[in-house]
Design an enzyme around this catalytic site. Structure first.
Site, PDB file in Angstrom:
ATOM      1  N   ILE A  29      20.275  -2.879  23.716  1.00 34.27           N
ATOM      2  CA  ILE A  29      21.922  -4.432  24.220  1.00 34.27           C
ATOM      3  C   ILE A  29      21.744  -4.423  25.145  1.00 34.27           C
ATOM      4  O   ILE A  29      21.633  -3.723  26.177  1.00 34.27           O
ATOM      5  CB  ILE A  29      22.567  -3.725  23.132  1.00 34.27           C
ATOM      6  CG1 ILE A  29      23.863  -5.434  23.420  1.00 34.27           C
ATOM      7  CG2 ILE A  29      23.243  -2.614  23.472  1.00 34.27           C
ATOM      8  CD1 ILE A  29      24.897  -3.650  22.207  1.00 34.27           C
ATOM      9  N   CYS A  30      21.870  -6.160  25.208  1.00 32.81           N
ATOM     10  CA  CYS A  30      22.168  -6.823  26.467  1.00 32.81           C
ATOM     11  C   CYS A  30      21.477  -6.813  27.469  1.00 32.81           C
ATOM     12  O   CYS A  30      19.957  -6.802  27.347  1.00 32.81           O
ATOM     13  CB  CYS A  30      24.170  -6.204  26.996  1.00 32.81           C
ATOM     14  SG  CYS A  30      24.498  -7.230  28.735  1.00 32.81           S
TER      15      CYS A  30
END
Length: 198
Positions: free
Chosen positions: A100-101
């Site tokens: 994520i990210c």
């Protein structure tokens, strides 16, 4: 019990990990373990300190159902390279791999997004940082989170969407339960209850 490993580097984004970790730990068949590049405590962006359960060599020696790379401010620093053998092992054993990210940009740099549908924070940033290792532009999806095979990617505002796809990918929850969990936290108690009665 199936272990799910959360990789936390210094200045990790705790809000991307906490709801998902809690949901996994509520299923008695699974447990969360934390991993970092050394046994030393890691500190989140918000100031929480975590003593990792494993360093990278220790994590390489355990059986695990999934490896989740939690975003933050260190995925472009040299220390992140130490995580690569663990990511490669995850792919080799066909366990679930989530990023994520900025951790999704790290996967791009490893060439792992070239043959699958995926997302990240911005395609231009992904291209810039991953450079020639990234050739998956045509498979980029402008979505909060994408699960393709055993890989889940998400942007930095998609903690709940990431969590939902990971829960489904690991088999922690069935589709209906995961959707209900997601609606509850995304919409809030009253809106989720109203929608459930509709």
């Amino acid at each position: 019990m199936k272990e799910v490993l959360f990789v936390l580097l210094d200045e990790f984004a705790e809000w991307e990990a906490a709801p998902l970790a809690a949901a996994i730990n509520q299923n008695e068949a699974f447990c969360v373990r934390t991993v970092s590049v050394s046994p030393a405590p890691v500190r989140s962006i918000g100031g929480f300190s975590v003593n990792p359960d494993y360093d990278i060599p220790q994590a390489l020696a355990v059986d695990f159902a999934g490896l989740l790379l939690i975003g933050g401010n260190s995925w472009r620093k040299p220390e992140a390279r130490q995580v690569t053998p663990l990511v490669r092992r995850t792919v080799e054993i066909q366990a679930l791999l989530g990023a994520i990210c900025d951790a999704s940009v790290y996967l791009g740099r490893l060439g792992l997004l070239n043959g699958i549908a995926h997302t990240s924070n911005q395609p231009e940033d992904l291209e810039r940082y991953a450079g020639s290792a990234y050739t998956g532009q045509s498979l980029y999806r402008y979505q909060q989170a994408v699960r393709c095979g055993n890989i889940v990617t998400a942007n930095g505002t998609a903690g709940l969407e990431f969590a939902k796809e990971v829960l489904l990918g690991l088999g922690v929850m069935a589709e209906a339960e995961a959707e209900q969990w997601y609606r509850f936290y995304k919409l809030g108690y009253y809106a989720a209850m109203e929608r459930g009665r509709a």
